[in-house]
Design an enzyme around this catalytic site. Structure first.
Site, PDB file in Angstrom:
ATOM      1  N   CYS A 182      32.339  51.157  35.488  1.00 10.17           N
ATOM      2  CA  CYS A 182      32.326  51.047  34.032  1.00 10.17           C
ATOM      3  C   CYS A 182      32.112  52.451  33.475  1.00 10.17           C
ATOM      4  O   CYS A 182      31.169  53.145  33.886  1.00 10.17           O
ATOM      5  CB  CYS A 182      31.216  50.117  33.577  1.00 10.17           C
ATOM      6  SG  CYS A 182      31.012  50.091  31.775  1.00 10.17           S
TER       7      CYS A 182
ATOM      8  N   ASP B 280      32.631  47.759  38.916  1.00  9.98           N
ATOM      9  CA  ASP B 280      33.488  46.660  38.503  1.00  9.98           C
ATOM     10  C   ASP B 280      34.384  46.319  39.689  1.00  9.98           C
ATOM     11  O   ASP B 280      34.807  47.211  40.425  1.00  9.98           O
ATOM     12  CB  ASP B 280      34.356  47.060  37.305  1.00  9.98           C
ATOM     13  CG  ASP B 280      33.565  47.159  36.014  1.00  9.98           C
ATOM     14  OD1 ASP B 280      32.682  46.302  35.786  1.00  9.98           O
ATOM     15  OD2 ASP B 280      33.830  48.074  35.217  1.00  9.98           O
TER      16      ASP B 280
ATOM     17  N   VAL C 136      56.531  52.998  48.965  1.00  9.74           N
ATOM     18  CA  VAL C 136      55.244  53.689  49.027  1.00  9.74           C
ATOM     19  C   VAL C 136      54.672  53.503  50.432  1.00  9.74           C
ATOM     20  O   VAL C 136      54.783  52.429  51.028  1.00  9.74           O
ATOM     21  CB  VAL C 136      54.262  53.196  47.947  1.00  9.74           C
ATOM     22  CG1 VAL C 136      53.806  51.762  48.185  1.00  9.74           C
ATOM     23  CG2 VAL C 136      53.054  54.118  47.830  1.00  9.74           C
ATOM     24  N   GLU C 137      54.114  54.559  50.979  1.00 13.97           N
ATOM     25  CA  GLU C 137      53.466  54.476  52.295  1.00 13.97           C
ATOM     26  C   GLU C 137      52.098  53.830  52.079  1.00 13.97           C
ATOM     27  O   GLU C 137      51.334  54.258  51.224  1.00 13.97           O
ATOM     28  CB  GLU C 137      53.353  55.887  52.897  1.00 13.97           C
ATOM     29  CG  GLU C 137      52.950  55.896  54.351  1.00 13.97           C
ATOM     30  CD  GLU C 137      51.471  55.652  54.550  1.00 13.97           C
ATOM     31  OE1 GLU C 137      51.130  54.784  55.384  1.00 13.97           O
ATOM     32  OE2 GLU C 137      50.663  56.308  53.875  1.00 13.97           O
TER      33      GLU C 137
ATOM     34  N   HIS D 170      38.879  48.203  32.547  1.00 18.25           N
ATOM     35  CA  HIS D 170      39.790  47.414  33.377  1.00 18.25           C
ATOM     36  C   HIS D 170      41.259  47.643  33.014  1.00 18.25           C
ATOM     37  O   HIS D 170      42.112  47.804  33.882  1.00 18.25           O
ATOM     38  CB  HIS D 170      39.498  45.916  33.236  1.00 18.25           C
ATOM     39  CG  HIS D 170      38.091  45.518  33.532  1.00 18.25           C
ATOM     40  ND1 HIS D 170      37.263  46.187  34.398  1.00 18.25           N
ATOM     41  CD2 HIS D 170      37.355  44.481  33.067  1.00 18.25           C
ATOM     42  CE1 HIS D 170      36.088  45.586  34.462  1.00 18.25           C
ATOM     43  NE2 HIS D 170      36.121  44.548  33.652  1.00 18.25           N
ATOM     44  N   GLU D 171      41.517  47.633  31.702  1.00 17.67           N
ATOM     45  CA  GLU D 171      42.895  47.782  31.237  1.00 17.67           C
ATOM     46  C   GLU D 171      43.471  49.129  31.666  1.00 17.67           C
ATOM     47  O   GLU D 171      44.614  49.215  32.128  1.00 17.67           O
ATOM     48  CB  GLU D 171      42.953  47.655  29.709  1.00 17.67           C
ATOM     49  CG  GLU D 171      42.504  46.308  29.173  1.00 17.67           C
ATOM     50  CD  GLU D 171      40.990  46.171  28.950  1.00 17.67           C
ATOM     51  OE1 GLU D 171      40.598  45.178  28.314  1.00 17.67           O
ATOM     52  OE2 GLU D 171      40.200  47.025  29.405  1.00 17.67           O
TER      53      GLU D 171
END
Length: 153
Positions: free
Chosen positions: A51, A58, A73-74, A92-93
Site C-alpha cells: 500500500c 497487499d 515473454v520468457e 491495486h489499479e
C-alpha cells in the site's frame, strides 16, 4: 549454435530479485508459432505489493492472458518482474494496469488482458481488469476462473 534462446540472460542461472519493477528486465523470445492464433496464460496466485500510504502488504491473484504476435515473454523474467512489486508501493489499479501496459509495450501481442483479483483490505476486495481491445475471433480464451470474493460465506 545460435537459437531463439541465445539472448536470454536470466534463465538457467541465479538471478537476484530486482529492487523495483522499473529495474526488472523482461526478456522475450521469437514466437516459433507465428501466424497461429493461440492464447498463453500466466497465473500468479501469490502476487504481493505494498500500500503506498501505509506500507502494509497487499495480495492478489493475477491472471494474464495474451495472444502472441512475434514475441513470447520468457517466464522466469516475468516471475522476477512480478516479484519486484513486493517492495513497490502502488494502489491495486496502478499495479494491475502497469503490468499489462508494460507487457504490451515489450511484446506487442495481438491481444492481452490482465485480471487482478485483490484480497480484501479494509473489508473490501478490489478486482481490476484491463485489456487491449476486443477478444480476437477464432482463439479459445477461457474464462479466468477466479470466482468473486465471498469471504467465509
Amino acid at each position: 549454435m545460435s537459437s531463439i534462446y541465445s539472448d536470454l540472460k536470466q534463465l538457467g542461472g541465479k538471478t537476484d530479485l530486482p529492487a523495483s519493477p522499473d529495474e526488472a528486465e523482461l526478456e522475450r523470445v521469437q514466437n516459433p508459432q507465428q501466424g497461429v492464433a493461440y492464447c498463453v496464460r500466466f497465473v500468479a496466485p501469490e502476487f504481493t505489493s505494498l500500500c503506498p500510504m501505509t506500507g502494509q502488504p497487499d495480495f492478489a491473484h493475477l491472471v494474464i492472458d495474451y495472444v502472441p504476435g512475434d514475441w513470447l515473454v520468457e517466464s522466469k523474467s516475468l516471475k522476477l518482474f512480478l516479484g519486484a512489486f513486493r517492495n513497490h508501493g502502488a494502489f491495486h489499479e496502478d499495479c494491475t494496469v502497469s503490468i499489462g501496459r508494460r507487457l504490451v509495450a515489450f511484446l506487442a501481442p495481438q491481444w492481452l488482458r490482465i485480471g487482478g483479483y485483490w484480497y480484501p483490505r479494509g473489508g473490501i476486495p478490489v478486482d481490476v481488469f484491463w485489456q487491449t481491445g476486443p477478444q480476437p475471433e477464432g482463439v479459445w480464451i477461457p474464462d479466468q476462473g477466479v470466482p468473486p470474493y465471498r469471504g467465509r460465506g
